[in-house]
Design a protein around this motif. Sequence first.
Motif, PDB file in Angstrom:
ATOM      1  N   LEU A   1      -4.876  -7.695 -12.621  1.00  0.00           N
ATOM      2  CA  LEU A   1      -3.995  -6.692 -13.207  1.00  0.00           C
ATOM      3  C   LEU A   1      -3.360  -5.896 -12.075  1.00  0.00           C
ATOM      4  N   ASN A   2      -2.060  -5.823 -12.067  1.00  0.00           N
ATOM      5  CA  ASN A   2      -1.379  -5.051 -11.042  1.00  0.00           C
ATOM      6  C   ASN A   2      -1.360  -3.576 -11.421  1.00  0.00           C
ATOM      7  N   ILE A   3      -1.310  -2.722 -10.417  1.00  0.00           N
ATOM      8  CA  ILE A   3      -1.400  -1.279 -10.622  1.00  0.00           C
ATOM      9  C   ILE A   3       0.004  -0.685 -10.605  1.00  0.00           C
ATOM     10  N   ASP A   4       0.325   0.116 -11.611  1.00  0.00           N
ATOM     11  CA  ASP A   4       1.638   0.745 -11.678  1.00  0.00           C
ATOM     12  C   ASP A   4       1.472   2.157 -12.213  1.00  0.00           C
ATOM     13  N   GLY A   5       1.934   3.136 -11.447  1.00  0.00           N
ATOM     14  CA  GLY A   5       1.769   4.519 -11.896  1.00  0.00           C
ATOM     15  C   GLY A   5       2.907   5.402 -11.444  1.00  0.00           C
ATOM     16  N   GLU A   6       3.086   6.520 -12.129  1.00  0.00           N
ATOM     17  CA  GLU A   6       4.105   7.505 -11.758  1.00  0.00           C
ATOM     18  C   GLU A   6       3.434   8.866 -11.669  1.00  0.00           C
ATOM     19  N   SER A   7       2.631   9.043 -10.631  1.00  0.00           N
ATOM     20  CA  SER A   7       1.920  10.305 -10.478  1.00  0.00           C
ATOM     21  C   SER A   7       1.532  10.457  -9.014  1.00  0.00           C
ATOM     22  N   TRP A   8       0.548  11.275  -8.728  1.00  0.00           N
ATOM     23  CA  TRP A   8       0.071  11.512  -7.374  1.00  0.00           C
ATOM     24  C   TRP A   8      -1.230  10.750  -7.166  1.00  0.00           C
ATOM     25  N   GLY A   9      -1.247   9.827  -6.202  1.00  0.00           N
ATOM     26  CA  GLY A   9      -2.447   9.061  -5.921  1.00  0.00           C
ATOM     27  C   GLY A   9      -2.507   7.770  -6.719  1.00  0.00           C
ATOM     28  N   VAL A  10      -1.836   6.723  -6.215  1.00  0.00           N
ATOM     29  CA  VAL A  10      -1.830   5.414  -6.868  1.00  0.00           C
ATOM     30  C   VAL A  10      -2.294   4.388  -5.835  1.00  0.00           C
ATOM     31  N   GLY A  11      -3.410   3.706  -6.097  1.00  0.00           N
ATOM     32  CA  GLY A  11      -3.942   2.772  -5.115  1.00  0.00           C
ATOM     33  C   GLY A  11      -4.527   1.523  -5.730  1.00  0.00           C
TER      34      GLY A  11
END
Length: 267
Positions: free
Chosen positions: A11-21
Amino acid sequence: TITDCHALGVLNIDGESWGVGGLCGSNTSGTIVRCYARGTVGGGGISQSVGGLCGNNSGSLSDCYADGDVSGGGSWMGGIGGFCGSNTGIINHCFAAGAVVGFVYAEDIGGFCGINHGDARISTCYAAGDVSGKDFTVDIGGFVGRNAQGRILSCYSAGKLTPASSSQNIGGFCGAAQTGGGFQDTGNFWDTRAAGIVVSAMGVGKSAEMKTRLLFTSAGWDFIKTWGIEENQTYPFLLRKPSSDLNDDGIVNLADFALFAEDWLQD
């Protein structure tokens, strides 16, 4: 503490916030050892601190790597970490191999770390992935986008840099540097031919010498316990430390067992 763990690219990681790893969003004061992440990591237009392994790091990372691609449109993006900061931020013996792409108006983009800030320390690491920025991106570097009074020692980058024509502060190793504080630039290099960039705010640019032991040993690099190289064929690569090497001497023997037994008896 997170030890001997990994996150794969199922699963790939996708986010719109602070701290995405890829493994950890934010490591504020913990320790991550012998871990890796292989998935792609994406941050949207408002994201900050996006990294292939750990988005934000003010703790400790050692003997880790990430080889998934990283992209985003906010601030601080890097192959290992987006933000390495505060006096407790330490990264040692790690590498990043994925590509890093900054979208329009992104800033502080690096093959290894987006920004190294406030006396944080990165040592004995390398970035091998390509780095690119779209229009109006700022601070793009093969290893670190911006080094803001941080310390970087015995590191190198060997990826291609592809900034847009309107990008600002572009460097083969470092895009922009702020001196003062604990700032240190010691024994760092980048491959000018691979990067296509001959200027940098930090580091020393070399070409064919990047695959020779002499260049690095002259700068104090350790090719007995820490680094290996195939002369004139490969860049330096990190020697992996066995988890049972308790006394850090590069071998596993009775001395390590004695330390284990002593600790076990105390418990």
